[in-house]
Structures are given as C-alpha cells and as structure tokens.
Motif scaffolding. Structure first.
Motif, PDB file in Angstrom:
ATOM      1  N   PRO A 169      -7.172  -4.882   3.560  1.00  0.00           N
ATOM      2  CA  PRO A 169      -7.304  -3.407   3.596  1.00  0.00           C
ATOM      3  C   PRO A 169      -6.501  -2.711   2.504  1.00  0.00           C
ATOM      4  O   PRO A 169      -6.583  -1.495   2.367  1.00  0.00           O
ATOM      5  N   ALA A 170      -5.727  -3.456   1.704  1.00  0.00           N
ATOM      6  CA  ALA A 170      -5.054  -2.834   0.556  1.00  0.00           C
ATOM      7  C   ALA A 170      -6.044  -2.565  -0.571  1.00  0.00           C
ATOM      8  O   ALA A 170      -5.775  -1.742  -1.459  1.00  0.00           O
ATOM      9  N   VAL A 171      -7.184  -3.263  -0.551  1.00  0.00           N
ATOM     10  CA  VAL A 171      -8.178  -3.063  -1.619  1.00  0.00           C
ATOM     11  C   VAL A 171      -9.589  -2.791  -1.100  1.00  0.00           C
ATOM     12  O   VAL A 171     -10.488  -2.490  -1.876  1.00  0.00           O
ATOM     13  N   TYR A 177     -14.278  -8.079 -11.237  1.00  0.00           N
ATOM     14  CA  TYR A 177     -13.088  -8.868 -10.848  1.00  0.00           C
ATOM     15  C   TYR A 177     -11.908  -7.982 -10.415  1.00  0.00           C
ATOM     16  O   TYR A 177     -10.905  -8.504  -9.943  1.00  0.00           O
ATOM     17  N   TYR A 178     -12.022  -6.672 -10.605  1.00  0.00           N
ATOM     18  CA  TYR A 178     -10.988  -5.765 -10.089  1.00  0.00           C
ATOM     19  C   TYR A 178     -10.994  -5.866  -8.557  1.00  0.00           C
ATOM     20  O   TYR A 178     -12.056  -5.855  -7.932  1.00  0.00           O
ATOM     21  N   THR A 179      -9.813  -5.988  -7.979  1.00  0.00           N
ATOM     22  CA  THR A 179      -9.619  -6.198  -6.533  1.00  0.00           C
ATOM     23  C   THR A 179     -10.143  -7.553  -6.035  1.00  0.00           C
ATOM     24  O   THR A 179     -10.263  -7.768  -4.830  1.00  0.00           O
ATOM     25  N   LEU A 210      -5.143  -6.170  -9.555  1.00  0.00           N
ATOM     26  CA  LEU A 210      -4.947  -4.712  -9.645  1.00  0.00           C
ATOM     27  C   LEU A 210      -4.330  -4.383 -10.998  1.00  0.00           C
ATOM     28  O   LEU A 210      -3.802  -5.265 -11.658  1.00  0.00           O
ATOM     29  N   ARG A 211      -4.318  -3.084 -11.333  1.00  0.00           N
ATOM     30  CA  ARG A 211      -3.740  -2.605 -12.612  1.00  0.00           C
ATOM     31  C   ARG A 211      -4.271  -3.493 -13.746  1.00  0.00           C
ATOM     32  O   ARG A 211      -3.505  -4.179 -14.435  1.00  0.00           O
ATOM     33  N   CYS A 212      -5.585  -3.472 -13.878  1.00  0.00           N
ATOM     34  CA  CYS A 212      -6.212  -4.388 -14.835  1.00  0.00           C
ATOM     35  C   CYS A 212      -7.267  -3.662 -15.660  1.00  0.00           C
ATOM     36  O   CYS A 212      -7.646  -2.533 -15.339  1.00  0.00           O
ATOM     37  N   VAL A 250      -9.119   1.524 -11.282  1.00  0.00           N
ATOM     38  CA  VAL A 250      -8.066   2.094 -10.428  1.00  0.00           C
ATOM     39  C   VAL A 250      -8.650   2.614  -9.112  1.00  0.00           C
ATOM     40  O   VAL A 250      -9.760   3.121  -9.073  1.00  0.00           O
ATOM     41  N   GLY A 251      -7.858   2.490  -8.056  1.00  0.00           N
ATOM     42  CA  GLY A 251      -8.327   3.002  -6.763  1.00  0.00           C
ATOM     43  C   GLY A 251      -7.164   3.353  -5.870  1.00  0.00           C
ATOM     44  O   GLY A 251      -5.992   3.203  -6.246  1.00  0.00           O
ATOM     45  N   GLY A 252      -7.497   3.791  -4.666  1.00  0.00           N
ATOM     46  CA  GLY A 252      -6.447   4.154  -3.714  1.00  0.00           C
ATOM     47  C   GLY A 252      -6.984   4.168  -2.294  1.00  0.00           C
ATOM     48  O   GLY A 252      -8.192   4.340  -2.068  1.00  0.00           O
ATOM     49  N   GLY A 253      -6.082   3.981  -1.362  1.00  0.00           N
ATOM     50  CA  GLY A 253      -6.461   3.906   0.053  1.00  0.00           C
ATOM     51  C   GLY A 253      -6.713   5.286   0.643  1.00  0.00           C
ATOM     52  O   GLY A 253      -5.871   6.184   0.544  1.00  0.00           O
ATOM     53  N   ILE A 254      -7.882   5.447   1.269  1.00  0.00           N
ATOM     54  CA  ILE A 254      -8.258   6.729   1.875  1.00  0.00           C
ATOM     55  C   ILE A 254      -8.147   6.593   3.402  1.00  0.00           C
ATOM     56  O   ILE A 254      -8.677   5.635   3.977  1.00  0.00           O
ATOM     57  N   ALA A 314       0.866  -1.199   0.000  1.00  0.00           N
ATOM     58  CA  ALA A 314       0.000   0.000   0.000  1.00  0.00           C
ATOM     59  C   ALA A 314       0.887   1.229   0.000  1.00  0.00           C
ATOM     60  O   ALA A 314       2.092   1.137   0.240  1.00  0.00           O
ATOM     61  N   GLY A 315       0.252   2.385  -0.227  1.00  0.00           N
ATOM     62  CA  GLY A 315       1.015   3.628  -0.321  1.00  0.00           C
ATOM     63  C   GLY A 315       1.599   3.740  -1.723  1.00  0.00           C
ATOM     64  O   GLY A 315       2.143   2.760  -2.242  1.00  0.00           O
ATOM     65  N   THR A 316       1.435   4.885  -2.337  1.00  0.00           N
ATOM     66  CA  THR A 316       1.858   5.037  -3.742  1.00  0.00           C
ATOM     67  C   THR A 316       2.530   6.384  -3.966  1.00  0.00           C
ATOM     68  O   THR A 316       2.089   7.393  -3.402  1.00  0.00           O
ATOM     69  N   GLN A 317       3.570   6.383  -4.767  1.00  0.00           N
ATOM     70  CA  GLN A 317       4.123   7.632  -5.305  1.00  0.00           C
ATOM     71  C   GLN A 317       4.711   7.313  -6.684  1.00  0.00           C
ATOM     72  O   GLN A 317       5.033   6.159  -6.982  1.00  0.00           O
TER      73      GLN A 317
END
Ligand SMILES: C=C(O[C@H]1C=CC=C(C(=O)O)[C@@H]1O)C(=O)O
Length: 358
Positions: free
Chosen positions: A267-269, A291-293, A315-317, A329-333, A185-188
């Motif tokens: 919790p990553a998805v 089927y994403y996540t 992911l990345r699909c 696409v998504g991200g952790g809030i 998790a966590g992205t840059q």
C-alpha cells in the motif's frame, strides 16, 4: 572506480545489458555486465542475479544473471554525509495542464475512497524533462553523492531501456536466516531538522502500510516484530518509517516468490484493498508506470552457500530515452487528502531526480 566506469561506458556503447548500483549506506559499487543481449525473463527465484520487476506483475521480471555476466565491484570515495544535503528549496515552475490532470485524478481517487471501494490509493504521474547531459555516469555519480542512504542504480537493457534511481524504500532483505522489510509512507519537505510533527493523514496512511505488511507476513515469516515508527530522511524529503523483521529458513526459499507476491505492490505504492487499488490505478492513471513502483535488486538463491536477497521498491526514478528523462512520482491518497497538496508533494518528489539533471 574509473576502470569500472570505463567498462560500463563500453558496455552501453556496445548496446549490452548492465546494472551498476550501491546499497543504502554502503561504500561499495557493484556492477554486472551481461555478455550478450538476451532478455532473460524470470520464471522463478531459484537463480542468482539482478532482478528488475515492473509494477504490474502481469508483465515478467527481467534478470541480469550472474552466470552470463562479468561482475565487478570497487570501493567508493567517501560519501557526502546525509546532513550535508541541502534542505528542500522552493524553486520550480508549474505545468498547469499536468497540475489540472493530477488534481482531477486525485479527486477521482478520493471519490472512490468515499464510496467505500477503496481505503487508500497511491496515484502517480510522469513528468518529462530535457536530458541533455550525454555523460550518463556523471548523472549516476551525482546520485551516489547526493543520496548516500538510498539504493542508487543505473540499469540498462537494449530491449527495454535505461533507468536510474535513488530509492529510499526496501522491499525485502534476507541474509543468514533473517528477514527485513519496511513500511515507508507519509511525506513532508526536509527543512533543516528531522525533529518534526506529523499530521493524522500521514500517520494513518503509514499505519495502513505497516498493518498490511504485518498481516501479510504473519503466515510466511517466523517471529515477526516491528520497530517504533520514526522519521526517515530521503534527500530533501522526510517520510514515516517502521522496520519489520523476522526469521526465514532455507526451506522457505522455494516459497520466496510467494513472499514477494503477498507484499508487492504494497500500500506504499498501490493501495488498499490491493486488487481494487491496482485496477483503479491501471484504469485511471492514464499512463504506463512500467518499472516505477516495481522492485529491483540482488538475489542469490542458486547456490546453497550464500542465499540472500536485497530488493528495493523502484521509487524516485527516471527512464531515459533520446534526449528526454521521464521522472515518475506519486503519493498516497486517503479520505483526508487535499488534492492541491498531493500535487505539491509530487512536484517535490521530482526534485530528487531534477537535482542531478539540472
Ligand atoms: C509513491 C511514492 O512514494 C511512496 C513512498 C513514501 C512516501 C509516500 C507518500 O507519502 O505518499 C509513498 O507512499 C513516490 O515517491 O513516488
């Protein structure tokens, strides 16, 4: 490889199910070509084949069984070294409506966190782009070359659809009594180096995943241990990663579905607490993740000889129908999320697929 691609093309033209894939860092391409178009919905893991599971486990997972399929594998030509992949480039146009909608969704998520109902929630969206390249395997080859460290796949069932992806995240690998998973998790963006600093928001969101996985597995996996947290490169992005390993014995194989159920969706998805986060996602996201996540990969539990599994988070699909590719696409809030930056993170994540389409 040409022979395998010819067989896959024929299978696709004949509208028969198949999957072709390469595991992270390997140079072997494998494929399963199902002999008929039966939709095998999975009731148990006591079988061998390729699993394709949705995000919402209220829908059943699909299996391409080894038993009813031809299987082939071949060596891949030398892969592009990960270092040779381009850094992230800012070269995108923005769809204002999608942006407003996503920012609204993220704001709702932050409110739910501030009210104490959630600690973290992973919020996502779907973006449609033209898919004009009618050579599917050309797109798949680009994925193989661009993302050597990812699990790269192309999956098709005439009654479900066509999916491709290059995921950086392992859900579960079991082999000869050992068990491995990861908290990612966590992205840059990757800009020339993996020697980067991480903000508190990213460290916290990744720590929540690690803690959850360790806690969930402590009762089902023996001798569980975890690595230090480190930076993992996934195409043009960087993530924080912790490896988690332990032991699994053959007697635990009948319990394999329990292990999957306690982990998926992590919790990553999805988020924390899991049930609240999942309800929020299903109610508020406003589209079907399908089927994403979810997760996908090999299981081999039918025989006593080679019991192993290699499952990855989807992911990345993208899914493809007619002339459209839908990129997910998504991200952790968390409480510290800044909606505009969360939007930008999803835009960057679309590049993993756009890089092979445009
Ligand atoms: C949900 C996604 O990524 C997950 C995996 C790594 C980093 C993530 C993040 O930084 O939010 C997500 O948890 C996605 O790529 O759609």
């Amino acid at each position: 490889m040409k022979d395998v691609f010819t067989k896959i093309n024929k299978q696709y033209q004949d509208k028969l199910p198949f999957v072709v894939y390469r595991k992270p860092g390997e140079d072997i391409l494998k494929c399963l070509l199902q002999k008929n178009d039966v939709l095998h919905q999975m009731d148990s893991y006591d079988t061998s084949g390729f699993v394709f599971a949705p995000f919402d486990n209220k829908s059943k997972s699909i299996l391409i069984p080894v038993k009813n399929s031809e299987h082939y594998q071949c060596a891949l030509a030398k892969l592009v070294a990960p270092e040779n992949i381009d850094s992230f480039r800012e070269n995108r146009t923005v769809n204002d409506l999608s942006k407003q909608e996503h920012i609204k969704l993220v704001n709702n998520g932050i409110q739910e966190i501030k009210s104490g109902i959630l600690k973290k929630v992973v919020l996502s969206r779907k973006e449609e782009v033209d898919f004009t390249n009618n050579n599917l395997l050309d797109v798949f080859s680009k994925l193989l070359n661009k993302y050597p460290n990812a699990f790269v796949y192309c999956w098709y069932h005439p009654k479900v659809g066509l999916w491709l992806g290059a995921t950086p995240e392992t859900l579960v690998e079991t082999k000869e009594g050992s068990f491995h998973t990861m908290a990612l998790a966590g992205t840059q963006p990757y800009i020339d180096t993996i020697d980067v600093q991480w903000g508190d928001k990213e460290k916290e969101e990744q720590a929540m995943v690690t803690d959850f996985v360790l806690k969930q597995l402590s009762s089902v996996i023996k001798n569980i241990s975890s690595s230090e947290r480190y930076t993992h490169k996934a195409g043009t992005l960087l993530h924080l990663r912790t490896d988690i390993q332990g032991g699994i014995s053959n007697e635990m194989i009948p319990q394999f579905h329990n292990i999957i159920n306690v982990l998926h969706p992590t919790p990553a998805v999805c988020g924390l607490p899991k049930d609240n986060a999942k309800s929020f996602i299903l109610k508020e996201e406003g589209y079907d993740r399908k089927y994403y996540t979810g997760f996908l990969g090999e299981i081999s539990f039918a025989s006593n000889e080679e019991m192993q599994s290699n499952l990855y988070v989807n992911l990345r699909c993208m899914s493809i129908s007619e002339n459209k590719a839908s990129i997910y696409v998504g991200g952790g809030i968390t409480k510290d999320s800044i909606p505009e930056l969360e939007w930008e993170e999803t835009v960057r994540k679309t590049e993993t697929m756009k890089n092979v389409l445009l």
